[in-house]
Design an enzyme around this catalytic site. Structure first.
Site, mmCIF file in Angstrom:
data_model
loop_
_atom_site.group_PDB
_atom_site.id
_atom_site.type_symbol
_atom_site.label_atom_id
_atom_site.label_comp_id
_atom_site.label_asym_id
_atom_site.label_seq_id
_atom_site.Cartn_x
_atom_site.Cartn_y
_atom_site.Cartn_z
ATOM 1 C CG ASN A 69 -12.792 -2.387 0.428
ATOM 2 O OD1 ASN A 69 -11.895 -3.106 0.873
ATOM 3 N ND2 ASN A 69 -12.553 -1.355 -0.360
ATOM 4 C CE1 TYR A 110 -4.122 -1.574 -0.290
ATOM 5 C CE2 TYR A 110 -3.628 -2.708 1.763
ATOM 6 C CZ TYR A 110 -4.427 -2.535 0.649
ATOM 7 O OH TYR A 110 -5.546 -3.324 0.464
HETATM 8 P P1 IDP Z 1 -9.032 -0.053 -4.144
HETATM 9 O O1 IDP Z 1 -8.870 -1.136 -3.086
HETATM 10 O O2 IDP Z 1 -10.409 -0.025 -4.712
HETATM 11 O O3 IDP Z 1 -7.947 -0.128 -5.208
HETATM 12 P P2 IDP Z 1 -7.591 2.234 -3.050
HETATM 13 O O4 IDP Z 1 -7.919 3.650 -3.296
HETATM 14 O O5 IDP Z 1 -6.364 1.678 -3.696
HETATM 15 O O6 IDP Z 1 -8.875 1.347 -3.403
HETATM 16 O O7 IDP Z 1 -7.467 2.070 -1.482
HETATM 17 C C1 IDP Z 1 -6.932 0.884 -0.924
HETATM 18 C C2 IDP Z 1 -7.786 0.466 0.238
HETATM 19 O O8 IDP Z 1 -7.685 1.451 1.263
HETATM 20 C C3 IDP Z 1 -9.287 0.380 -0.072
HETATM 21 O O9 IDP Z 1 -9.678 -0.856 -0.633
HETATM 22 C C4 IDP Z 1 -9.890 0.597 1.298
HETATM 23 O O10 IDP Z 1 -9.836 -0.614 2.043
HETATM 24 C C5 IDP Z 1 -8.931 1.593 1.915
HETATM 25 N N1 IDP Z 1 -9.413 2.962 1.695
HETATM 26 C C6 IDP Z 1 -9.333 3.705 0.569
HETATM 27 N N2 IDP Z 1 -9.855 4.916 0.717
HETATM 28 C C7 IDP Z 1 -10.293 4.974 2.000
HETATM 29 C C8 IDP Z 1 -10.947 5.981 2.776
HETATM 30 O O11 IDP Z 1 -11.226 7.085 2.314
HETATM 31 N N3 IDP Z 1 -11.245 5.658 4.076
HETATM 32 C C9 IDP Z 1 -10.928 4.438 4.601
HETATM 33 N N4 IDP Z 1 -10.320 3.462 3.905
HETATM 34 C C10 IDP Z 1 -10.001 3.728 2.629
#
Ligand code: IDP
Ligand code: MG
Length: 147
Positions: free
Chosen positions: A112, A49
């Site tokens: 998620n 990450y």
């Molecule tokens: P993705 O998993 O759909 O590629 P990313 O933007 O790469 O999404 O973010 C990685 C992970 O970080 C997300 O799947 C989610 O679990 C977490 N995440 C992303 N944005 C947020 C936020 O605004 N609040 C809390 N967790 C977040």
């Protein structure tokens, strides 16, 4: 043939969703070429990450992803990176199209259920982070021609 990195996150493993998620992947006709249950340590989590270092949710994300086993996979197929992302749905389950994995199984963005690489570059990087080359198989399936 394209490959992507997908993993069932600790919430999905804890909630017993590996089988259902894998069933969707298999029924779609996507080929599983590597898979393992594993525990991510902090170093690997930060590498995976890295793009999110410094964001407000980063510490929660690292704590969460290292909190229990994940089911890590390499999937193979034509356009599998975009296909897997479409099957997962948008990051925020509230915005994910109905029928997608996140829409069906999740409520909150930070829990998620599933991860999938978002581009060919991240797929290559993430596959190398999580798997040794010898763990990734190359094989034919009798149904390949029907998919
Ligand atoms: P993705 O998993 O759909 O590629 P990313 O933007 O790469 O999404 O973010 C990685 C992970 O970080 C997300 O799947 C989610 O679990 C977490 N995440 C992303 N944005 C947020 C936020 O605004 N609040 C809390 N967790 C977040
Ligand atoms: Mg991402």
């Amino acid at each position: 043939m394209e490959q992507t990195y997908v993993m069932v996150k600790p919430d999905g493993v804890e909630r017993g969703l590996i089988g259902e998620i894998l069933a969707k992947i298999e029924k779609k006709g996507i080929k599983l070429v590597a898979g393992k249950l594993m525990q991510i340590d902090r170093k690997l989590a930060e590498q995976h990450y890295a793009e999110h270092i410094g964001k407000p949710f980063f510490e929660d994300l690292i704590g969460f992803i290292t909190s229990g086993p994940v089911f890590a996979m390499v999937l193979e197929g034509d356009d599998v990176i975009k296909t897997a992302r479409r099957m997962m749905g948008k990051t925020n389950p509230l915005e994910a199209d109905s029928g997608t994995i996140r829409a069906e199984y999740a409520i909150h963005t930070n829990r998620n259920v599933i991860h999938g690489s978002d581009s060919p570059e991240s797929a290559k990087r993430e596959i190398q982070l999580f798997f040794e080359p010898h763990e990734i198989l190359s094989y034919e399936k009798a149904v390949d021609a029907w998919i």
